[in-house]
Design a protein around this motif. Structure first.
Motif, PDB file in Angstrom:
ATOM      1  N   TYR A  20       0.814  -1.224   0.000  1.00  0.00           N
ATOM      2  CA  TYR A  20       0.000   0.000   0.000  1.00  0.00           C
ATOM      3  C   TYR A  20       0.844   1.269   0.000  1.00  0.00           C
ATOM      4  O   TYR A  20       0.398   2.319  -0.431  1.00  0.00           O
ATOM      5  CB  TYR A  20      -0.932   0.010   1.222  1.00  0.00           C
ATOM      6  CG  TYR A  20      -0.184   0.012   2.540  1.00  0.00           C
ATOM      7  CD1 TYR A  20       0.332  -1.173   3.068  1.00  0.00           C
ATOM      8  CD2 TYR A  20       0.046   1.188   3.234  1.00  0.00           C
ATOM      9  CE1 TYR A  20       1.047  -1.180   4.253  1.00  0.00           C
ATOM     10  CE2 TYR A  20       0.770   1.192   4.430  1.00  0.00           C
ATOM     11  CZ  TYR A  20       1.269  -0.009   4.923  1.00  0.00           C
ATOM     12  OH  TYR A  20       1.987  -0.011   6.087  1.00  0.00           O
ATOM     13  N   TYR A  38       8.002   0.436   6.721  1.00  0.00           N
ATOM     14  CA  TYR A  38       6.540   0.278   6.824  1.00  0.00           C
ATOM     15  C   TYR A  38       6.156  -1.187   7.028  1.00  0.00           C
ATOM     16  O   TYR A  38       6.746  -2.070   6.407  1.00  0.00           O
ATOM     17  CB  TYR A  38       5.866   0.839   5.572  1.00  0.00           C
ATOM     18  CG  TYR A  38       5.832   2.348   5.582  1.00  0.00           C
ATOM     19  CD1 TYR A  38       4.708   3.028   6.010  1.00  0.00           C
ATOM     20  CD2 TYR A  38       6.953   3.079   5.197  1.00  0.00           C
ATOM     21  CE1 TYR A  38       4.686   4.411   6.051  1.00  0.00           C
ATOM     22  CE2 TYR A  38       6.948   4.467   5.235  1.00  0.00           C
ATOM     23  CZ  TYR A  38       5.803   5.123   5.657  1.00  0.00           C
ATOM     24  OH  TYR A  38       5.793   6.491   5.712  1.00  0.00           O
ATOM     25  N   ARG A  41       1.630  -5.592   4.684  1.00  0.00           N
ATOM     26  CA  ARG A  41       0.260  -6.098   4.842  1.00  0.00           C
ATOM     27  C   ARG A  41      -0.137  -6.996   3.676  1.00  0.00           C
ATOM     28  O   ARG A  41      -1.283  -7.415   3.547  1.00  0.00           O
ATOM     29  CB  ARG A  41      -0.724  -4.921   4.944  1.00  0.00           C
ATOM     30  CG  ARG A  41      -0.514  -4.080   6.185  1.00  0.00           C
ATOM     31  CD  ARG A  41      -1.609  -3.047   6.356  1.00  0.00           C
ATOM     32  NE  ARG A  41      -2.931  -3.616   6.517  1.00  0.00           N
ATOM     33  CZ  ARG A  41      -3.414  -4.092   7.660  1.00  0.00           C
ATOM     34  NH1 ARG A  41      -2.673  -4.104   8.749  1.00  0.00           N
ATOM     35  NH2 ARG A  41      -4.642  -4.570   7.711  1.00  0.00           N
ATOM     36  N   TRP A 235      -4.412  -3.933  -1.782  1.00  0.00           N
ATOM     37  CA  TRP A 235      -4.745  -3.025  -0.668  1.00  0.00           C
ATOM     38  C   TRP A 235      -6.148  -2.440  -0.794  1.00  0.00           C
ATOM     39  O   TRP A 235      -6.704  -1.932   0.171  1.00  0.00           O
ATOM     40  CB  TRP A 235      -3.698  -1.926  -0.499  1.00  0.00           C
ATOM     41  CG  TRP A 235      -3.404  -1.069  -1.711  1.00  0.00           C
ATOM     42  CD1 TRP A 235      -2.328  -1.197  -2.550  1.00  0.00           C
ATOM     43  CD2 TRP A 235      -4.171   0.038  -2.211  1.00  0.00           C
ATOM     44  NE1 TRP A 235      -2.387  -0.241  -3.538  1.00  0.00           N
ATOM     45  CE2 TRP A 235      -3.502   0.532  -3.354  1.00  0.00           C
ATOM     46  CE3 TRP A 235      -5.356   0.673  -1.816  1.00  0.00           C
ATOM     47  CZ2 TRP A 235      -3.977   1.615  -4.101  1.00  0.00           C
ATOM     48  CZ3 TRP A 235      -5.838   1.753  -2.560  1.00  0.00           C
ATOM     49  CH2 TRP A 235      -5.153   2.213  -3.689  1.00  0.00           C
ATOM     50  N   ASP A 238      -8.513  -3.806   1.702  1.00  0.00           N
ATOM     51  CA  ASP A 238      -8.047  -3.823   3.092  1.00  0.00           C
ATOM     52  C   ASP A 238      -8.727  -2.707   3.886  1.00  0.00           C
ATOM     53  O   ASP A 238      -8.364  -1.538   3.786  1.00  0.00           O
ATOM     54  CB  ASP A 238      -6.527  -3.641   3.101  1.00  0.00           C
ATOM     55  CG  ASP A 238      -5.923  -3.839   4.481  1.00  0.00           C
ATOM     56  OD1 ASP A 238      -6.687  -3.871   5.472  1.00  0.00           O
ATOM     57  OD2 ASP A 238      -4.686  -3.958   4.557  1.00  0.00           O
ATOM     58  N   GLU A 240      -8.569  -2.190   6.964  1.00  0.00           N
ATOM     59  CA  GLU A 240      -7.766  -1.693   8.091  1.00  0.00           C
ATOM     60  C   GLU A 240      -6.451  -1.083   7.627  1.00  0.00           C
ATOM     61  O   GLU A 240      -5.440  -1.100   8.351  1.00  0.00           O
ATOM     62  CB  GLU A 240      -7.514  -2.827   9.080  1.00  0.00           C
ATOM     63  CG  GLU A 240      -8.744  -3.114   9.924  1.00  0.00           C
ATOM     64  CD  GLU A 240      -8.754  -4.537  10.434  1.00  0.00           C
ATOM     65  OE1 GLU A 240      -7.719  -4.988  10.944  1.00  0.00           O
ATOM     66  OE2 GLU A 240      -9.809  -5.201  10.303  1.00  0.00           O
ATOM     67  N   LEU A 241      -6.469  -0.533   6.436  1.00  0.00           N
ATOM     68  CA  LEU A 241      -5.273   0.057   5.846  1.00  0.00           C
ATOM     69  C   LEU A 241      -4.774   1.217   6.714  1.00  0.00           C
ATOM     70  O   LEU A 241      -5.546   2.100   7.074  1.00  0.00           O
ATOM     71  CB  LEU A 241      -5.663   0.599   4.458  1.00  0.00           C
ATOM     72  CG  LEU A 241      -4.602   0.745   3.394  1.00  0.00           C
ATOM     73  CD1 LEU A 241      -3.898  -0.586   3.128  1.00  0.00           C
ATOM     74  CD2 LEU A 241      -5.245   1.247   2.106  1.00  0.00           C
ATOM     75  N   PRO A 242      -3.463   1.236   7.048  1.00  0.00           N
ATOM     76  CA  PRO A 242      -2.944   2.385   7.806  1.00  0.00           C
ATOM     77  C   PRO A 242      -3.110   3.658   6.973  1.00  0.00           C
ATOM     78  O   PRO A 242      -2.904   3.628   5.762  1.00  0.00           O
ATOM     79  CB  PRO A 242      -1.463   2.056   7.976  1.00  0.00           C
ATOM     80  CG  PRO A 242      -1.326   0.610   7.668  1.00  0.00           C
ATOM     81  CD  PRO A 242      -2.437   0.246   6.748  1.00  0.00           C
ATOM     82  N   VAL A 243      -3.513   4.733   7.594  1.00  0.00           N
ATOM     83  CA  VAL A 243      -3.726   5.979   6.861  1.00  0.00           C
ATOM     84  C   VAL A 243      -2.403   6.739   6.765  1.00  0.00           C
ATOM     85  O   VAL A 243      -1.762   7.029   7.759  1.00  0.00           O
ATOM     86  CB  VAL A 243      -4.811   6.844   7.531  1.00  0.00           C
ATOM     87  CG1 VAL A 243      -4.927   8.190   6.838  1.00  0.00           C
ATOM     88  CG2 VAL A 243      -6.154   6.118   7.502  1.00  0.00           C
ATOM     89  N   VAL A 244      -2.000   7.011   5.525  1.00  0.00           N
ATOM     90  CA  VAL A 244      -0.766   7.742   5.283  1.00  0.00           C
ATOM     91  C   VAL A 244      -1.102   9.233   5.251  1.00  0.00           C
ATOM     92  O   VAL A 244      -2.101   9.645   4.679  1.00  0.00           O
ATOM     93  CB  VAL A 244      -0.137   7.287   3.938  1.00  0.00           C
ATOM     94  CG1 VAL A 244       1.047   8.166   3.566  1.00  0.00           C
ATOM     95  CG2 VAL A 244       0.286   5.826   4.023  1.00  0.00           C
ATOM     96  N   ASP A 245      -0.268  10.027   5.902  1.00  0.00           N
ATOM     97  CA  ASP A 245      -0.502  11.461   5.966  1.00  0.00           C
ATOM     98  C   ASP A 245      -0.134  12.090   4.619  1.00  0.00           C
ATOM     99  O   ASP A 245       1.021  12.299   4.313  1.00  0.00           O
ATOM    100  CB  ASP A 245       0.363  12.050   7.086  1.00  0.00           C
ATOM    101  CG  ASP A 245       0.014  13.505   7.329  1.00  0.00           C
ATOM    102  OD1 ASP A 245      -1.071  13.931   6.894  1.00  0.00           O
ATOM    103  OD2 ASP A 245       0.830  14.209   7.936  1.00  0.00           O
ATOM    104  N   TYR A 255      -8.170   6.178  -0.603  1.00  0.00           N
ATOM    105  CA  TYR A 255      -8.988   5.428   0.361  1.00  0.00           C
ATOM    106  C   TYR A 255     -10.455   5.320  -0.004  1.00  0.00           C
ATOM    107  O   TYR A 255     -11.189   4.543   0.595  1.00  0.00           O
ATOM    108  CB  TYR A 255      -8.855   6.056   1.756  1.00  0.00           C
ATOM    109  CG  TYR A 255      -7.442   5.970   2.283  1.00  0.00           C
ATOM    110  CD1 TYR A 255      -6.946   4.756   2.744  1.00  0.00           C
ATOM    111  CD2 TYR A 255      -6.604   7.069   2.278  1.00  0.00           C
ATOM    112  CE1 TYR A 255      -5.644   4.659   3.203  1.00  0.00           C
ATOM    113  CE2 TYR A 255      -5.300   6.981   2.730  1.00  0.00           C
ATOM    114  CZ  TYR A 255      -4.821   5.769   3.197  1.00  0.00           C
ATOM    115  OH  TYR A 255      -3.540   5.670   3.641  1.00  0.00           O
TER     116      TYR A 255
END
Ligand SMILES: [Zn+2]
Length: 299
Positions: A20, A38, A41, A235, A238, A240-245, A255
């Motif tokens: 991702y 990172y 996933r 991804w 997914d 529960e994907l981590p949110v990238v700033d 997203y």
């Protein structure tokens, strides 16, 4: 059953296998050297894709990033053992416009070698990161042929801020040949409405369009005997994907629609016919070799 193009035309189901954090949209935020930091996933995400495809007995084409294959060979093996076609997404996920022809040659040679070594099969297909074969990078096709690839699916025939080659048209074309074979380009799916080309073949388009519209676009093309190429990234399923700033537009594109994507996919897949990109190309070559029957195929 009525014999319509929508039921008989085989479309290609394709997956771009990357993490991702490797997408082009984040390339200004997450640098290549930071990839290692990172959390991966990909295993769970690919498992999900394989489970869905298996449920509908569909085999697709997986364009796998060489960098990832080298790190995670068991993932490549798992995809190959499930009967899917293994293809290359390049090694470093660099857009072709940022490589010299020689760097590109090394990138596609290295990724093909890694994937063939792990899978034990021949890799014929290539997809450029971010669909980055455009008019000004079309030299890439000759190099792919020379490196032993048989097809590319890297052109999006639309206008877009990051990619696109609208003049290419929406049909697969044999681009180059040499003594050992041909190189075909199979562009991503668009629905042509006069001069307007609407992209619909997957990714953010699939996630944001209402499902009935996507199905209608596939069926319209199939009724004209045109196969369409669907694409997705693991991804995209997914939740529960981590949110990238990242900046707002980038984040929104990345997203949008993820929570509903799996359900939409489970509805799309059984409503159409799907196979690997290699199979779609075989269908096309077979149709070209068969002369039209008088009064039947003429239309
Ligand atoms: Zn990619």
């Amino acid at each position: 059953m009525k014999d319509t193009g929508a039921e008989t035309t085989r479309n290609a189901f394709t997956v771009d296998v990357e993490e991702y954090f490797q997408v082009e949209a984040f390339s200004g935020i997450i640098e290549r050297k930071d990839w290692e930091r990172y959390p991966s996933r990909i295993d769970g995400q690919v498992h999900r894709v394989l489970r869905i495809l298996d449920g509908f007995d569909i085999r697709g084409t997986f364009f796998i990033l060489g960098w990832l294959a080298e790190k995670n060979p068991s993932l490549v093996k798992r995809i190959a053992e499930a009967g899917h076609e293994i293809a290359s997404h390049g090694f470093d996920h660099k857009m072709i416009s940022r490589m010299t022809p020689e760097e590109f040659r090394q990138d596609v040679r290295r990724s093909k070698a890694v994937l063939e070594e792990i899978s034990g099969g021949t890799v014929a297909g290539y997809r450029a990161p971010t669909f980055s074969i455009r008019e000004n990078t079309s030299w890439a096709h000759e190099i792919l042929l020379h490196e032993g690839y048989g097809y590319s699916s890297s052109v999006y025939p639309i206008w877009h801020d990051r990619y696109g080659w609208p003049e290419f048209g929406d049909r697969p074309r044999r681009i180059a040949s040499n003594g050992t074979g041909d190189l075909w380009e199979v562009p991503l799916a668009v629905r042509s409405l006069g001069p307007v080309k609407i992209p619909f073949g997957g990714g953010g388009y699939f996630r944001s369009y209402p499902l009935f519209l996507t199905k209608a676009f596939f069926r319209d093309r199939a009724a004209r005997g045109k196969a369409s190429v669907f694409y997705m990234h693991p991804w995209e399923l997914d939740t529960e994907l981590p949110v990238v700033d990242a900046p707002f537009l980038t984040r929104t594109r990345h997203y949008l629609g993820i929570p509903k994507a799996e359900r939409k996919l489970a509805s799309l897949l059984p409503s159409l016919r799907f196979g690997t990109l290699a199979q779609v190309l075989e269908d096309l070559k077979g149709a070209a070799a068969t002369p039209p029957r008088p009064g039947k195929d003429a239309a």
